[in-house]
Enzyme design. Sequence first.
Site, PDB file in Angstrom:
ATOM      1  N   ASP A 152      25.618  24.235  23.494  1.00 12.23           N
ATOM      2  CA  ASP A 152      24.880  24.753  24.631  1.00 12.23           C
ATOM      3  C   ASP A 152      23.376  24.540  24.443  1.00 12.23           C
ATOM      4  OD1 ASP A 152      24.945  26.506  27.104  1.00 12.23           O
ATOM      5  OD2 ASP A 152      23.668  27.750  25.819  1.00 12.23           O
ATOM      6  N   GLU A 170      32.286  15.941   7.343  1.00 14.49           N
ATOM      7  CA  GLU A 170      33.126  16.385   6.220  1.00 14.49           C
ATOM      8  C   GLU A 170      34.566  16.612   6.667  1.00 14.49           C
ATOM      9  OE1 GLU A 170      31.573  19.790   4.215  1.00 14.49           O
ATOM     10  OE2 GLU A 170      29.489  19.060   4.307  1.00 14.49           O
TER      11      GLU A 170
END
Length: 552
Positions: A214, A274
Amino acid sequence: MNMATPVERDAAQVVDKDWWRGAVIYQIYPRSYQDSNGDGVGDLSGIIHRLPHIASLGVDAIWISPFFRSPMLDFGYDVSNYRDVDPLFGTLGDFDALIHRAHELNIKIIIDLVLSHTSDQHEWFQESRSSRDNPRHDWYMWADAKPDGTPPNNWLSIFGGSAWEWDGERQQYFMHNFLKEQPDLNLHNPDVQDALLDVARFWLDRSVDGFRLDTINFYFADEELRDNPVCPPELRNDSIAPSVNPYNWQEHLYDKNRPENLDFLRRFRALMDEYPAITSVGEVGDAQIGMQIQAEYTSGDDKVHMCYAFEFLAPDQPSGNRVSQVLSKFETVVSEGWACWAFSNHDVVRHASRWNLGEKAQRVYAALLMSLRGSVCLYQGEELGLTEAYVSYEELQDPYGIRFWPKFKGRDGCRTPIPWSGDGPNGGFTDGKPWLPVAMEHLSRSVANQDRDDASMVSFYRDMIAFRKAHPALIKGGFEMVESDADVVSFIRTAEGGERVFCAFNLSNTAQPIRLPAGDWRQDRGAPFTATINDKGVTLPPYQAYFAQEDR
């Protein structure tokens, strides 16, 4: 499986690290999707119950607007605890169950992270405001008053008035780009960045597939607190804030869009990398230099994957020339970056009403959306052809609309509950009193009424999404503009494997001739549209599209 513990990622779901490129993403505003417990507010269990409908559309992912703990003054975009589900929406166990069931249906889950600000009820802010020397004293944007007691500078809030609120406890102003109960975090502090990255890791460990970020360009503000310059009237644009709000009168150089954000986005991307096959889509809230920001944020492979574009969320219906202008500019400015296109969302008037589109016009614009280079966001109810609902002032919930009524009625009209059946006053959304009224005119467009009708709007969306998925060129292919005028736009999408798809759209209520590009083209009859083809060429009836493949 023990639903009280984090869900282990199902390796079978991890197929393509680039799954997001060209994906169709379905946005859910959870308060208004499906209520499962009769309190009048939609919840996570309700979403689980309605996953078969979402799966039937053929979309790739769901974006869920915030469901974290919150005072709900901005309906979840004011977060008081990032690591828990608000009881209004359920529990962490419900979220884990939602992830598990969605993955069973090959639907990925993207959650809405609000990192630029928190609720003033968040423990971080409560500690920060307590003194000027506590461990979190600089976790938010604090500043002294000017000598005359007025705010530090001229920055404005999107929700109206100054972006600064006086705090009597600290005897300082704090910054808020939105409600005064939504103080802005100070991401210049590395500890704040670390805390936010830990929040993202918490949800990645619960097997989310990505984040909608956002107000991504609001993360940093100028440390020198310089005044914003005046925006010339001819450059003002009300796609970010309504025209009744003087927010548009400034050029927002210093309260957002700061270059320091790029390093934080690199840190965020490194964390996502990751994990297998994670994506991110940033909401760039800027009507002046939004495309330039998109280019910066999506360039290379070390920041966000794609950005949420505002060009087609504007009030005016895009003509063929306007579509061409936006797409050509995107290809030039953003180049190798990636967009996520949308016509509607939870913050704007539904495009069926905003552009005054009849059903045929809605269909051709949907086909256009499904043909653009980029990913696609559909807002819940768009597939039903829902229009903007009228909400009376007495029933209004949105603080934005309450402040600027009646010139601006707020965002409640696009947030009314989804009609699942045509029966009863609440259309199958709830057994209680809905938090916003169900629009009576929506009942005839309910899922149940359309579901088994091959000619319905929802069937059209299913067919159009399937058509997109059947053509690699439409998913990840390149883009070449052919021609445009006020009524027509056409372009070619090209896949790496050689597939070339010609796409033409008549956006008018009169028949239009279409010029085919050079080459040997044959109509693709898999698309749900009609055209007249003869030795003089192709003529498109009003609000129709034409798709052709090149024989090679």
